[in-house]
Design a protein around this motif. Structure first.
Motif, short mmCIF file in Angstrom:
data_model
loop_
_atom_site.label_atom_id
_atom_site.label_comp_id
_atom_site.label_asym_id
_atom_site.label_seq_id
_atom_site.Cartn_x
_atom_site.Cartn_y
_atom_site.Cartn_z
N ARG A 33 57.92 -14.48 18.67
CA ARG A 33 58.55 -15.73 19.09
C ARG A 33 57.85 -16.24 20.34
O ARG A 33 57.50 -15.47 21.23
CB ARG A 33 60.04 -15.57 19.32
N SER A 34 57.64 -17.53 20.36
CA SER A 34 57.09 -18.17 21.54
C SER A 34 58.19 -19.06 22.12
O SER A 34 59.31 -19.05 21.63
CB SER A 34 55.84 -18.99 21.18
N TYR A 39 57.84 -16.84 14.36
CA TYR A 39 57.00 -16.48 13.23
C TYR A 39 57.46 -15.12 12.70
O TYR A 39 57.90 -14.28 13.47
CB TYR A 39 55.53 -16.33 13.66
N ALA A 40 57.29 -14.90 11.39
CA ALA A 40 57.61 -13.61 10.79
C ALA A 40 56.58 -13.30 9.71
O ALA A 40 56.13 -14.19 9.00
CB ALA A 40 59.00 -13.63 10.18
N GLN A 41 56.20 -12.01 9.62
CA GLN A 41 55.26 -11.55 8.60
C GLN A 41 55.75 -10.23 8.04
O GLN A 41 56.27 -9.40 8.77
CB GLN A 41 53.87 -11.29 9.19
N ASN A 70 65.67 -22.77 18.39
CA ASN A 70 67.08 -22.38 18.35
C ASN A 70 67.35 -21.37 17.25
O ASN A 70 66.50 -21.05 16.44
CB ASN A 70 67.98 -23.62 18.20
N ARG A 71 68.57 -20.87 17.21
CA ARG A 71 68.94 -19.84 16.24
C ARG A 71 68.96 -20.37 14.82
O ARG A 71 68.70 -19.61 13.88
CB ARG A 71 70.30 -19.26 16.59
N ASP A 72 69.28 -21.64 14.65
CA ASP A 72 69.29 -22.21 13.30
C ASP A 72 67.89 -22.16 12.70
O ASP A 72 67.73 -21.86 11.52
CB ASP A 72 69.79 -23.65 13.34
N ALA A 73 66.89 -22.46 13.50
CA ALA A 73 65.51 -22.40 13.04
C ALA A 73 65.13 -20.97 12.70
O ALA A 73 64.46 -20.71 11.69
CB ALA A 73 64.57 -22.96 14.10
N ALA A 74 65.55 -20.02 13.51
CA ALA A 74 65.25 -18.61 13.26
C ALA A 74 65.92 -18.15 11.96
O ALA A 74 65.32 -17.40 11.19
CB ALA A 74 65.71 -17.76 14.43
N SER A 75 67.12 -18.62 11.70
CA SER A 75 67.80 -18.28 10.46
C SER A 75 67.06 -18.84 9.25
O SER A 75 66.91 -18.17 8.23
CB SER A 75 69.23 -18.82 10.46
N THR A 76 66.57 -20.05 9.38
CA THR A 76 65.81 -20.67 8.29
C THR A 76 64.53 -19.88 8.02
O THR A 76 64.18 -19.63 6.86
CB THR A 76 65.46 -22.13 8.64
#
Length: 120
Positions: A33-34, A39-41, A70-76
């Motif tokens: 995370r920046s 990002y996730a891989q 935000n957390r919503d973006a991370a959930s997506t």
């Protein structure tokens, strides 16, 4: 004295070493995370290749009008990575949070990935 970046690197290398030892051949779900994105891989360490990837920089994600901070973006992103990993035939992973605490955006991504079908 060590700088903040050196300490973060040491922490993430220490965690990654432990994960590889205990993984039992399972791929690794790595999170970065920046300040503006996440990002996730899903990485196969034995083969040295990326099996699936997702980030808040993708075109479809940007068209929704949400930011990656935000957390919503991370959930997506978590749902996306789970969907792509399952499509690639991966159901079980080990979670590599890097040097980040399991809190906030990192936790939201992990929980969404679990809901999407990944187990760790």
């Amino acid at each position: 004295m060590s700088t903040q970046q050196e300490l973060r690197d040491r922490r993430s290398k220490r965690l990654r070493f432990q994960l590889r030892r205990k993984a039992g051949g399972r791929p690794r779900l790595s999170v970065f995370r920046s300040g503006k994105n996440i990002y996730a891989q899903v990485i196969d360490d034995a083969g040295g290749r990326t099996l699936a990837a997702a980030s808040s920089l993708e075109q479809g994600f940007r068209s929704q009008g949400t930011k990656g901070t935000n957390r919503d973006a991370a959930s997506t992103v978590g749902k996306l990575i789970a969907e792509r990993a399952v499509a690639a035939g991966v159901k079980q992973v080990v979670f590599d949070r890097g040097a980040y605490l399991y809190h906030g955006r990192v936790r939201a991504l992990a929980e969404a990935a679990r809901e999407g079908g990944l187990s760790f």
